[in-house]
Design a protein around this motif. Structure first.
Motif, short mmCIF file in Angstrom:
data_model
loop_
_atom_site.label_atom_id
_atom_site.label_comp_id
_atom_site.label_asym_id
_atom_site.label_seq_id
_atom_site.Cartn_x
_atom_site.Cartn_y
_atom_site.Cartn_z
N MET A 1 0.83 -1.20 0.00
CA MET A 1 0.00 0.00 0.00
C MET A 1 0.87 1.26 0.00
O MET A 1 0.58 2.23 -0.70
CB MET A 1 -0.93 -0.01 1.20
N SER A 2 1.94 1.22 0.77
CA SER A 2 2.85 2.36 0.81
C SER A 2 3.48 2.61 -0.55
O SER A 2 3.55 3.76 -1.03
CB SER A 2 3.94 2.11 1.85
N ASN A 3 3.91 1.54 -1.23
CA ASN A 3 4.49 1.68 -2.57
C ASN A 3 3.48 2.22 -3.57
O ASN A 3 3.81 3.05 -4.42
CB ASN A 3 5.01 0.33 -3.05
N GLY B 1 2.84 4.77 -7.27
CA GLY B 1 1.80 4.45 -8.23
C GLY B 1 1.42 2.98 -8.24
O GLY B 1 2.20 2.12 -7.84
N PHE B 2 0.21 2.72 -8.70
CA PHE B 2 -0.34 1.36 -8.71
C PHE B 2 0.51 0.40 -9.52
O PHE B 2 0.87 -0.69 -9.07
CB PHE B 2 -1.77 1.40 -9.25
N ARG B 3 0.86 0.79 -10.74
CA ARG B 3 1.61 -0.11 -11.62
C ARG B 3 3.01 -0.40 -11.08
O ARG B 3 3.46 -1.54 -11.05
CB ARG B 3 1.71 0.48 -13.02
N ARG B 4 3.71 0.64 -10.62
CA ARG B 4 5.08 0.46 -10.16
C ARG B 4 5.16 -0.27 -8.82
O ARG B 4 6.21 -0.75 -8.44
CB ARG B 4 5.79 1.81 -10.08
N ALA C 1 10.31 11.07 6.40
CA ALA C 1 10.31 11.42 4.98
C ALA C 1 9.66 12.79 4.77
O ALA C 1 8.61 13.10 5.34
CB ALA C 1 9.57 10.36 4.18
N LYS C 2 10.29 13.59 3.94
CA LYS C 2 9.77 14.91 3.64
C LYS C 2 8.81 14.83 2.45
O LYS C 2 9.01 14.04 1.53
CB LYS C 2 10.92 15.87 3.32
N PRO C 3 7.77 15.65 2.47
CA PRO C 3 6.82 15.65 1.34
C PRO C 3 7.50 16.13 0.06
O PRO C 3 8.44 16.92 0.10
CB PRO C 3 5.72 16.60 1.79
N VAL C 4 7.00 15.63 -1.06
CA VAL C 4 7.52 16.03 -2.36
C VAL C 4 6.74 17.24 -2.85
O VAL C 4 5.51 17.22 -2.91
CB VAL C 4 7.41 14.88 -3.37
N ALA D 1 5.76 12.77 -8.61
CA ALA D 1 6.36 11.78 -9.50
C ALA D 1 7.07 10.71 -8.69
O ALA D 1 7.55 10.94 -7.59
CB ALA D 1 7.36 12.48 -10.42
N ALA D 2 7.10 9.52 -9.23
CA ALA D 2 7.77 8.42 -8.56
C ALA D 2 9.27 8.71 -8.48
O ALA D 2 9.89 9.05 -9.47
CB ALA D 2 7.52 7.12 -9.33
N LEU D 3 9.80 8.59 -7.28
CA LEU D 3 11.21 8.89 -7.07
C LEU D 3 12.02 7.63 -6.82
O LEU D 3 13.23 7.63 -7.02
CB LEU D 3 11.37 9.85 -5.88
N GLU D 4 11.39 6.60 -6.36
CA GLU D 4 12.11 5.38 -5.98
C GLU D 4 12.23 4.43 -7.18
O GLU D 4 11.27 4.24 -7.92
CB GLU D 4 11.40 4.69 -4.82
N SER D 5 13.38 3.83 -7.32
CA SER D 5 13.59 2.91 -8.43
C SER D 5 12.86 1.60 -8.18
O SER D 5 12.55 1.24 -7.04
CB SER D 5 15.08 2.63 -8.60
N GLY D 6 12.61 0.88 -9.28
CA GLY D 6 11.96 -0.42 -9.15
C GLY D 6 12.80 -1.39 -8.35
O GLY D 6 12.27 -2.18 -7.56
N PHE D 7 14.11 -1.35 -8.55
CA PHE D 7 15.00 -2.26 -7.81
C PHE D 7 14.94 -1.99 -6.32
O PHE D 7 14.99 -2.92 -5.51
CB PHE D 7 16.44 -2.14 -8.31
#
Length: 206
Positions: free
Chosen positions: A28-30, A35-38, A93-96, A105-111
């Protein structure tokens, strides 16, 4: 594996996956932050950990872990500490900043999400003990073992992917509008930070 036994496995697997835990919170956090897809990257990491747990139990190592208090407690506290760490990191964590009015926008990589999902599930010795009690109910020792383990693993993984993605990640989409503001992001960070810490504390104490 008989069809009736497989249906029982499907039902049991669904009930297990629907039970809220660290994996559901992570998913849920991710979904909210990336985003849902990522969010599938994190779910994929959790499934790899699940497969490793099945292999550990099938190889007999799970019995060693469950019957060796020092080893069990070590994995248990490392897992709890990791969840608490994730919670503290979420709280801090600071807000974007978002000037466009849309979700950040998504900041974290898939890996990175994959790796966190892997460790969230892998560092849970209770999962190993659970599979020790769960798996024998659906394995018939008088039949070839490898096909049974393969069917069990594929079934449990597919069910968990469906539940994590289309229940927990999709459910998180209902809160996605909160990520459009910095205040909403802070609220969500605090909620999920506390949830991670609570689950980590339960893993260590219960």
């Amino acid at each position: 594996m008989q069809f009736s036994l497989w249906l029982a496995l499907v039902g049991a697997g669904a009930m297990i996956s629907l039970t809220p835990g660290a994996g559901a919170i992570n998913t849920m956090s991710n979904a909210l932050t990336s985003g849902f897809r990522r969010s599938f990257w994190g779910i994929l990491g959790q499934q790899v950990a699940l497969v490793i747990h099945v292999v550990i139990v099938a190889a007999g190592v799970g019995i060693l872990v469950s019957q060796t208090p020092v080893l069990f407690m070590l994995i248990r506290y490392v897992g709890a500490a990791y969840l608490v760490y994730l919670g503290i990191r979420q709280l801090l964590a600071k807000p974007v900043k978002n000037d466009g009015g849309d979700s950040p926008a998504a900041l974290e990589s898939g890996f990175s999400m994959f790796r966190r999902g892997l460790w969230v599930n892998l560092l849970n010795p209770k999962a190993i003990v659970f599979f020790l009690a769960f798996m024998p109910q659906f394995i018939r020792p008088d039949e070839p073992l490898l096909p049974q383990y393969v069917i069990l693993t594929i079934t449990v993984v597919v069910i968990d992917i469906i539940v994590m993605w289309f229940v927990f990640a999709a459910g998180a989409k209902q809160l996605k509008h909160l990520t459009a503001s910095e205040h909403g992001q802070l609220v969500l960070n605090r909620i999920f930070g506390v949830l991670f810490i609570v689950v980590g504390a339960l893993l260590a104490l219960v």
